[in-house]
Design a protein around this motif. Sequence first.
Motif, short mmCIF file in Angstrom:
data_model
loop_
_atom_site.label_atom_id
_atom_site.label_comp_id
_atom_site.label_asym_id
_atom_site.label_seq_id
_atom_site.Cartn_x
_atom_site.Cartn_y
_atom_site.Cartn_z
N LEU A 165 0.82 -1.18 0.49
CA LEU A 165 0.20 0.43 -0.16
C LEU A 165 1.34 1.33 -0.13
O LEU A 165 2.03 0.50 0.62
N PRO A 166 0.13 1.86 -0.57
CA PRO A 166 1.59 3.87 -0.48
C PRO A 166 1.73 3.80 1.01
O PRO A 166 0.75 3.81 1.85
N ASP A 167 2.62 4.85 1.21
CA ASP A 167 3.03 4.78 3.02
C ASP A 167 1.54 5.78 3.15
O ASP A 167 0.76 6.47 2.73
N GLY A 168 1.27 5.41 4.52
CA GLY A 168 -0.28 6.39 5.78
C GLY A 168 -1.19 5.72 4.93
O GLY A 168 -2.02 6.31 5.57
N VAL A 169 -1.05 4.39 3.95
CA VAL A 169 -2.87 4.23 3.53
C VAL A 169 -2.49 2.99 4.81
O VAL A 169 -1.32 2.06 4.31
N SER A 170 -3.82 2.46 5.47
CA SER A 170 -3.98 1.00 5.74
C SER A 170 -5.39 0.95 5.05
O SER A 170 -6.04 1.31 4.71
N LEU A 171 -5.45 -1.06 5.32
CA LEU A 171 -6.91 -1.28 5.22
C LEU A 171 -7.64 -2.01 6.80
O LEU A 171 -7.39 -2.07 7.59
N ARG A 172 -8.97 -1.78 6.94
CA ARG A 172 -9.50 -2.49 7.69
C ARG A 172 -11.31 -2.82 7.21
O ARG A 172 -11.55 -2.08 6.39
#
Length: 263
Positions: A123-130
Amino acid sequence: MTAGLLAAYDEQLRTDSEAIGASARVRLGPLHLLEFPERRGFVTYRDLGEGDEEELRARLAEWVPRVLTHFRERGVRRLEWKTRGHDRAPGLHELLLAHGFEPGEEESVMVGEARLLALDLPLPDGVSLRSVHAEDDVRAACAMLDEAFGDPVSSATAEALLGRLASGDGTELWVAEAGGEVVCAGRLEPVPDSDVAGLWGGATLEHWRGRGIYRALTAARARSALALGRPLLHSDSTAFSRPILERSGLVRVTTTTPYDVVL
């Protein structure tokens, strides 16, 4: 492989699975006439039966006006007749147009093995999934989806999804976030009594597109589908999302076009 995936689609994702949530269901030959909340009607079928072209044309010429009469008598206000590109339905397009239906955008029916999509993608820096369930998160995601699809932000989208999530039917909402902002979202919907989970409602904000976020979100949903015992994934895809799903391993098995009419 495509033939087997198309057979799974016809057997597991038509008629019974489409009737989930319907308030009424009536059969007219092979047709399933379904009613849903807000006085919406829906016509579907697995196939239109045996016979030569002349026989099928005659049956359809009888069924289309009977379908309209049925739904008008039931007080339905909007009706969708869902067609598939591989069905034998001679003359149906012309019949539906003659009775006031308007065709919507053709979409690609994509089906494939979840394991092919269940990758560990960067993922791009600073992007997260939930996966989210809390009301504030769901409303933020639905507002983003309305914006991404170019629709006015409406509470109705969130209300409907909150109801689905509360019902315990297995629906999941996945989001990608950056700096506390939802930038991409999509649903996973396991189909009861099947091997399939559906990928629905996926979209990314325009200025975040092209960075692999949607593909990573799809991979997360694929991993969840496998954990739920669903080895197959399905999506009705626009021309925009189809290439992403094809690169991930889904196969275009047919097309689908909705025909809508206001009664």
